[in-house]
Design a protein around this motif. Structure first.
Motif, PDB file in Angstrom:
ATOM      1  N   ASP A  39      12.152  -2.702  -1.090  1.00 33.04           N
ATOM      2  CA  ASP A  39      10.931  -2.725  -1.838  1.00 33.04           C
ATOM      3  C   ASP A  39      10.962  -2.583  -3.298  1.00 33.04           C
ATOM      4  OD1 ASP A  39       8.357  -2.483  -2.407  1.00 33.04           O
ATOM      5  OD2 ASP A  39       8.029  -0.295  -1.761  1.00 33.04           O
ATOM      6  N   LEU A  40      11.253  -3.731  -3.771  1.00 33.49           N
ATOM      7  CA  LEU A  40      11.601  -3.979  -5.411  1.00 33.49           C
ATOM      8  C   LEU A  40      10.506  -3.936  -6.113  1.00 33.49           C
ATOM      9  CD1 LEU A  40      14.756  -6.239  -5.008  1.00 33.49           C
ATOM     10  CD2 LEU A  40      14.690  -3.606  -5.355  1.00 33.49           C
ATOM     11  N   THR A  41       9.189  -3.984  -5.368  1.00 31.47           N
ATOM     12  CA  THR A  41       7.858  -3.958  -6.118  1.00 31.47           C
ATOM     13  C   THR A  41       8.014  -2.864  -7.062  1.00 31.47           C
ATOM     14  OG1 THR A  41       6.908  -2.922  -4.294  1.00 31.47           O
ATOM     15  CG2 THR A  41       6.714  -5.326  -4.340  1.00 31.47           C
ATOM     16  N   LYS A  42       8.750  -1.586  -6.634  1.00 29.05           N
ATOM     17  CA  LYS A  42       8.766  -0.283  -7.499  1.00 29.05           C
ATOM     18  C   LYS A  42       9.008  -0.653  -8.993  1.00 29.05           C
ATOM     19  CE  LYS A  42      10.223   2.394  -3.360  1.00 29.05           C
ATOM     20  NZ  LYS A  42      10.944   3.127  -2.908  1.00 29.05           N
ATOM     21  N   PHE A  43       9.908  -1.937  -9.088  1.00 32.38           N
ATOM     22  CA  PHE A  43      10.407  -1.919 -10.550  1.00 32.38           C
ATOM     23  C   PHE A  43       9.854  -3.235 -11.100  1.00 32.38           C
ATOM     24  CE2 PHE A  43      14.596   0.083  -9.090  1.00 32.38           C
ATOM     25  CZ  PHE A  43      14.109   1.065  -9.134  1.00 32.38           C
ATOM     26  N   ASN A 200      17.537   4.569   1.705  1.00 35.60           N
ATOM     27  CA  ASN A 200      16.597   4.967   2.571  1.00 35.60           C
ATOM     28  C   ASN A 200      15.255   4.632   2.261  1.00 35.60           C
ATOM     29  OD1 ASN A 200      15.428   7.187   0.670  1.00 35.60           O
ATOM     30  ND2 ASN A 200      17.214   8.270   1.258  1.00 35.60           N
ATOM     31  N   ASP A 201      14.136   4.741   2.864  1.00 47.28           N
ATOM     32  CA  ASP A 201      12.798   4.083   2.288  1.00 47.28           C
ATOM     33  C   ASP A 201      12.138   4.793   1.183  1.00 47.28           C
ATOM     34  OD1 ASP A 201      12.982   2.539   4.619  1.00 47.28           O
ATOM     35  OD2 ASP A 201      11.537   3.899   5.764  1.00 47.28           O
ATOM     36  N   GLN A 202      12.514   5.752   0.826  1.00 48.30           N
ATOM     37  CA  GLN A 202      12.225   6.484  -0.179  1.00 48.30           C
ATOM     38  C   GLN A 202      12.904   6.389  -1.541  1.00 48.30           C
ATOM     39  OE1 GLN A 202      12.894   8.445   2.693  1.00 48.30           O
ATOM     40  NE2 GLN A 202      10.825   8.148   3.213  1.00 48.30           N
ATOM     41  N   SER A 219       5.776  10.775  -2.260  1.00 44.80           N
ATOM     42  CA  SER A 219       4.583  10.585  -1.257  1.00 44.80           C
ATOM     43  C   SER A 219       4.324   9.171  -1.738  1.00 44.80           C
ATOM     44  CB  SER A 219       3.340  11.559  -1.402  1.00 44.80           C
ATOM     45  OG  SER A 219       2.787  11.133  -2.714  1.00 44.80           O
ATOM     46  N   PRO A 220       3.484   8.569  -0.636  1.00 39.94           N
ATOM     47  CA  PRO A 220       3.139   7.270  -0.775  1.00 39.94           C
ATOM     48  C   PRO A 220       2.730   7.031  -2.112  1.00 39.94           C
ATOM     49  CG  PRO A 220       2.507   7.888   1.580  1.00 39.94           C
ATOM     50  CD  PRO A 220       3.078   8.929   0.709  1.00 39.94           C
ATOM     51  N   LYS A 221       1.896   7.997  -2.831  1.00 46.70           N
ATOM     52  CA  LYS A 221       1.008   7.769  -4.056  1.00 46.70           C
ATOM     53  C   LYS A 221       1.798   8.437  -5.045  1.00 46.70           C
ATOM     54  CE  LYS A 221      -3.352   7.407  -1.843  1.00 46.70           C
ATOM     55  NZ  LYS A 221      -3.696   6.133  -2.479  1.00 46.70           N
ATOM     56  N   TRP A 222       2.849   8.807  -5.221  1.00 52.18           N
ATOM     57  CA  TRP A 222       3.637   9.810  -6.324  1.00 52.18           C
ATOM     58  C   TRP A 222       5.004   9.150  -6.233  1.00 52.18           C
ATOM     59  CZ3 TRP A 222       4.928  15.635  -6.819  1.00 52.18           C
ATOM     60  CH2 TRP A 222       5.781  15.655  -8.074  1.00 52.18           C
ATOM     61  N   ASN A 260      -0.122   6.566  -7.906  1.00 53.27           N
ATOM     62  CA  ASN A 260      -1.202   5.339  -7.457  1.00 53.27           C
ATOM     63  C   ASN A 260      -2.623   5.810  -7.824  1.00 53.27           C
ATOM     64  OD1 ASN A 260      -2.666   4.445  -4.536  1.00 53.27           O
ATOM     65  ND2 ASN A 260      -1.866   2.988  -6.036  1.00 53.27           N
ATOM     66  N   ILE A 261      -3.413   5.058  -8.493  1.00 55.93           N
ATOM     67  CA  ILE A 261      -4.790   5.322  -8.975  1.00 55.93           C
ATOM     68  C   ILE A 261      -5.745   4.926  -7.783  1.00 55.93           C
ATOM     69  CG2 ILE A 261      -6.626   5.130 -10.452  1.00 55.93           C
ATOM     70  CD1 ILE A 261      -4.445   4.790 -12.461  1.00 55.93           C
ATOM     71  N   ALA A 262      -5.584   3.742  -7.573  1.00 53.06           N
ATOM     72  CA  ALA A 262      -6.459   3.059  -6.355  1.00 53.06           C
ATOM     73  C   ALA A 262      -5.908   1.599  -6.236  1.00 53.06           C
ATOM     74  CB  ALA A 262      -7.990   2.911  -6.850  1.00 53.06           C
ATOM     75  N   GLY A 263      -5.664   1.524  -4.701  1.00 51.30           N
ATOM     76  CA  GLY A 263      -5.391  -0.113  -4.601  1.00 51.30           C
ATOM     77  C   GLY A 263      -3.933  -0.082  -4.979  1.00 51.30           C
ATOM     78  N   ASP A 264      -3.627  -1.199  -5.612  1.00 53.68           N
ATOM     79  CA  ASP A 264      -2.523  -1.538  -6.324  1.00 53.68           C
ATOM     80  C   ASP A 264      -2.403  -1.170  -7.693  1.00 53.68           C
ATOM     81  OD1 ASP A 264      -1.342  -3.029  -4.189  1.00 53.68           O
ATOM     82  OD2 ASP A 264      -2.764  -4.721  -4.463  1.00 53.68           O
ATOM     83  N   LEU A 265      -3.034  -0.224  -8.188  1.00 54.44           N
ATOM     84  CA  LEU A 265      -3.052   0.129  -9.786  1.00 54.44           C
ATOM     85  C   LEU A 265      -2.393   1.523  -9.524  1.00 54.44           C
ATOM     86  CD1 LEU A 265      -4.054  -0.346 -12.535  1.00 54.44           C
ATOM     87  CD2 LEU A 265      -6.232   0.856 -12.091  1.00 54.44           C
TER      88      LEU A 265
END
Length: 312
Positions: A39-43, A200-202, A219-222, A260-265
């Motif tokens: 999951d390189l979308t993190k960068f 790992n996934d995190q 978490s999935p949003k932080w 994560n604010i909302a959706g992909d933002l």
């Protein structure tokens, strides 16, 4: 320590080990050759806007200090475009306003408060196959970097690069790249390794050229992280001695946090220290007449805040 590092060089070797795809119609997700789940979308973001402030960087050779305020925006302009078999083409537009202010008795002939601008069109070329662990990437980056005072050919800069990557296993990607910076002027050749390791996934740790980033999903949003990355650029300016290039570079190292604010933002922010800074004014003939007053910068503080859009 690399000098004259262009800001966009930061993405090169990582792009060799991961490029836009998964669903090729969405320049949001990143894939690897075997689609292992990295999951390189993190960068990497589809679009982003940022403010970066760097403060209290003292001149080693003079009394006084430098503050900079950078306002940045970038976006990929389309989904990946397939051509020539396995190759994909991805265009990107970027804009940066760099506002420099000096404090102390720095003579105005050497360095004034400068409002600098850079417009970039980056073109990424990526070749990959689902059946192969190898990825090949090229990058072309023409830009206009200027103070908008008497714009001419000296304000145009061109950078180019190539990179190759290899997926070792489901948790490790390796790559390396080489770039030619300022091809229209005083050419600088730099190279660097890259890797991405996801134990790992995190957790994701990556080195790409002069960039190092590590992130952990609380978490999935932080998401929290640590970064070391280059900062600065080169611009053509009008001075009392005629056209000249102002070259400012440093590194910044600090902690980051994304929510994560909302959706992909996502909202991202962070702070830390700058180090390894340099600033010089170079004439079109290649001399640095004010190097004994400018040159090295001491460490300072930095902070940033931005909005990141992971996909469209």
């Amino acid at each position: 320590m690399f000098n004259n590092i262009r800001r966009r060089l930061a993405v090169l070797p990582l792009l060799s080990t991961a490029a836009f795809a998964g669903d090729p119609a969405t320049p949001a997700a990143i894939i690897t050759p075997s689609a292992s789940g990295f999951d390189l979308t993190k960068f990497i973001n589809a679009a982003e806007v940022n403010y970066v402030g760097s403060f209290d960087m003292d001149f080693d050779n003079s009394v006084g200090n430098l503050d900079t305020h950078a306002f940045q925006a970038s976006a990929f302009l389309s989904k990946p475009i397939q051509f020539a078999g396995d190759w994909q083409f991805i265009p990107q537009f970027s804009y940066e306003a760099m506002l420099m202010s000096t404090n102390g008795p720095i003579p105005s002939l050497i360095l004034r408060d400068e409002d600098l601008h850079e417009l970039e069109f980056s073109f990424y070329f990526v070749r990959m196959k689902d059946t192969s662990p190898w990825v090949y990437t090229a990058w072309l980056n023409p830009s206009l970097a200027t103070d908008f005072q008497g714009v001419n050919g000296h304000d145009i800069f061109v950078d180019a690069a190539g990179a190759v990557g290899y997926q070792v296993n489901d948790h490790l990607l390796l790559g390396a790249g080489v770039a030619g910076l300022n091809l229209t002027g005083d050419i600088n050749i730099v190279g660097g390794p890259g890797f991405a390791w996801q134990p790992n996934d995190q957790t994701l740790i990556a080195l790409y050229g002069p960039n190092f980033k590590a992130s952990y999903d609380v978490s999935p949003k932080w998401r929290v992280g640590f970064e070391v990355r280059p900062n600065g650029g080169i611009w053509n300016i009008d001075t009392a001695i005629g056209d000249a290039n102002i070259d400012y570079s440093n590194y910044r190292a600090g902690l980051t946090s994304s929510h994560n604010i909302a959706g992909d933002l996502w909202l991202s922010y962070g702070a830390g220290m700058t180090f390894g800074g340099e600033i010089n004014v170079t004439t079109m003939e290649g001399s640095k007449p004010f190097q004994n007053q400018l040159d090295d910068l001491e460490s300072g503080l930095y902070g940033f805040v931005g909005l990141d859009l992971k996909s469209w």
